[in-house]
Design a protein around this motif. Sequence first.
Motif, PDB file in Angstrom:
ATOM      1  N   TRP A   9     -23.057  96.907  19.436  1.00  0.00           N
ATOM      2  CA  TRP A   9     -24.503  96.115  20.163  1.00  0.00           C
ATOM      3  C   TRP A   9     -24.415  94.304  19.347  1.00  0.00           C
ATOM      4  CZ3 TRP A   9     -26.497  97.588  24.401  1.00  0.00           C
ATOM      5  CH2 TRP A   9     -26.210  98.732  24.726  1.00  0.00           C
ATOM      6  N   TYR A  10     -25.041  93.165  19.773  1.00  0.00           N
ATOM      7  CA  TYR A  10     -25.201  92.264  19.321  1.00  0.00           C
ATOM      8  C   TYR A  10     -26.607  91.646  20.024  1.00  0.00           C
ATOM      9  CZ  TYR A  10     -20.422  91.946  17.636  1.00  0.00           C
ATOM     10  OH  TYR A  10     -19.219  92.435  16.472  1.00  0.00           O
ATOM     11  N   VAL A  11     -27.397  90.906  19.719  1.00  0.00           N
ATOM     12  CA  VAL A  11     -28.280  90.121  19.989  1.00  0.00           C
ATOM     13  C   VAL A  11     -27.972  89.242  20.681  1.00  0.00           C
ATOM     14  CG1 VAL A  11     -30.673  89.007  19.461  1.00  0.00           C
ATOM     15  CG2 VAL A  11     -30.350  90.590  18.357  1.00  0.00           C
ATOM     16  N   TYR A  14     -33.609  85.719  22.750  1.00  0.00           N
ATOM     17  CA  TYR A  14     -35.030  86.935  22.122  1.00  0.00           C
ATOM     18  C   TYR A  14     -35.316  86.891  23.820  1.00  0.00           C
ATOM     19  CZ  TYR A  14     -35.273  84.579  17.223  1.00  0.00           C
ATOM     20  OH  TYR A  14     -35.517  83.960  16.587  1.00  0.00           O
ATOM     21  N   GLU A 105     -33.834  95.714  25.916  1.00  0.00           N
ATOM     22  CA  GLU A 105     -34.530  94.847  25.096  1.00  0.00           C
ATOM     23  C   GLU A 105     -35.499  96.256  23.695  1.00  0.00           C
ATOM     24  OE1 GLU A 105     -38.308  91.506  26.475  1.00  0.00           O
ATOM     25  OE2 GLU A 105     -37.405  92.873  28.274  1.00  0.00           O
ATOM     26  N   PHE A 109     -36.317  91.125  20.923  1.00  0.00           N
ATOM     27  CA  PHE A 109     -34.609  91.317  21.274  1.00  0.00           C
ATOM     28  C   PHE A 109     -34.202  91.724  22.268  1.00  0.00           C
ATOM     29  CE2 PHE A 109     -34.294  90.829  15.687  1.00  0.00           C
ATOM     30  CZ  PHE A 109     -34.250  89.490  15.884  1.00  0.00           C
ATOM     31  N   TRP A 111     -30.590  92.978  23.229  1.00  0.00           N
ATOM     32  CA  TRP A 111     -28.998  93.264  22.447  1.00  0.00           C
ATOM     33  C   TRP A 111     -28.277  93.508  23.938  1.00  0.00           C
ATOM     34  CZ3 TRP A 111     -28.306  94.534  17.317  1.00  0.00           C
ATOM     35  CH2 TRP A 111     -29.765  94.139  16.876  1.00  0.00           C
ATOM     36  N   CYS A 228     -24.846  92.933  12.919  1.00  0.00           N
ATOM     37  CA  CYS A 228     -25.784  91.574  13.711  1.00  0.00           C
ATOM     38  C   CYS A 228     -27.230  91.983  12.942  1.00  0.00           C
ATOM     39  CB  CYS A 228     -25.261  92.271  15.032  1.00  0.00           C
ATOM     40  SG  CYS A 228     -26.607  90.872  15.961  1.00  0.00           S
ATOM     41  N   LEU A 229     -27.728  92.647  12.249  1.00  0.00           N
ATOM     42  CA  LEU A 229     -28.631  92.763  11.894  1.00  0.00           C
ATOM     43  C   LEU A 229     -28.500  92.520  10.363  1.00  0.00           C
ATOM     44  CD1 LEU A 229     -31.568  92.767  13.514  1.00  0.00           C
ATOM     45  CD2 LEU A 229     -31.736  95.245  12.743  1.00  0.00           C
ATOM     46  N   ALA A 260     -30.330  87.659  13.011  1.00  0.00           N
ATOM     47  CA  ALA A 260     -29.973  88.632  13.872  1.00  0.00           C
ATOM     48  C   ALA A 260     -28.431  87.507  13.968  1.00  0.00           C
ATOM     49  CB  ALA A 260     -29.800  88.825  15.338  1.00  0.00           C
ATOM     50  N   THR A 262     -25.023  86.465  15.578  1.00  0.00           N
ATOM     51  CA  THR A 262     -24.403  86.804  16.429  1.00  0.00           C
ATOM     52  C   THR A 262     -23.115  85.863  16.668  1.00  0.00           C
ATOM     53  OG1 THR A 262     -26.130  87.882  17.702  1.00  0.00           O
ATOM     54  CG2 THR A 262     -25.133  87.607  18.967  1.00  0.00           C
TER      55      THR A 262
END
Length: 344
Positions: A9-11, A14, A105, A109, A111, A228-229, A260, A262
């Motif tokens: 999972w990636y952001v 927003y 969501e 973010f 994702w 990512c986080l 984040a 990415t």
Amino acid sequence: MTSIPRDQWYVAAYGAEIGHDLFTRTVCGESILFWRTRDGAVTAVPDRCVHRRFPLSQAPSRLVDDQVVCGYHGFTYDAGGRCVAVPGQSRIPRTARLLPYPVVEQDSFVWVFIGDRAKAEASRIPRAPWLVSPDHTTVAGMEPLRARYSLLVDNLLDLSHETYLHGGYIGTPEVAATPITTAVDEQAGIVHVSRHIDDAECPPFYAKSTGLRGRIARWQDIEYTPPCLYLLHSRIAPVGSVPGPDGADPDAFHVEVVYAITPETEHSTHDFWCVARDFALGDEEVSTFLAESNRTVVLQDVEALNVLEQVIATEPAGCQELSINIDTGGLAARRLLQRLCAAS
């Protein structure tokens, strides 16, 4: 082998960036089209028509109700990526569909899951609840980075650079001078790096936002969940103040810094940043100061990492990279990232 882990999972954005219009962003080398349907749900599909690969984000492509109409030949897709209209014929080819990306969501973010969609378990998405908490006020932004994402990971896991790169904003001599402790939760896949400074100069970033003057206790506790986080739990308090046995910490100011990280491509990155605070809630003057100051700090990192990317890209083979004690967190993160890449 790619340096970007897949099946992760990636952001992508927003939530506030995505409305009822076409929005595109490249994540891990994949161009993705987003829009928010009239019922508020976020759609994410490949940003290319199946007919002649025209980008669906490119005018004169347009959104009509909850359907996107390709501006090249008029192929039309619903919010699930299914083609619902083809020019000049009533039969729609069986393969005329855009395979949607899993999207969630959460915590302000949006994702997206990059990789095998069957592995997209939303429970794996790490949390940053302060960003939507009524007990915190948040400022946020995003800066494009013309460097590989791993350089930003290195940067954020070694905050000793604050002393030198961010002096006059958030860095003081004590940050670089104070040793760190590093721990890795192998099962959860999280790197923890801590630096607790009992007596430090109060940098302008905190002096002007909290009102503290003189010397302070300054704690930095990092949690990095690859890929990512990144979370930085910052505690700022008068010298000698410590949390109580029950965890109460009334004399301290707490700032949750969230990044984040990415990958856009192998050599460019979306640098999402947020600063959530539990003091001066709703104070617009403090928010403006923190937003401007943190963006300045982020841009200092961006400038340095853009230069470093060019150095790495042009250096001859065999150049030495030296690591020392302050690099233990970054080295642990590299190992976890390599493990994720190997499993992709």
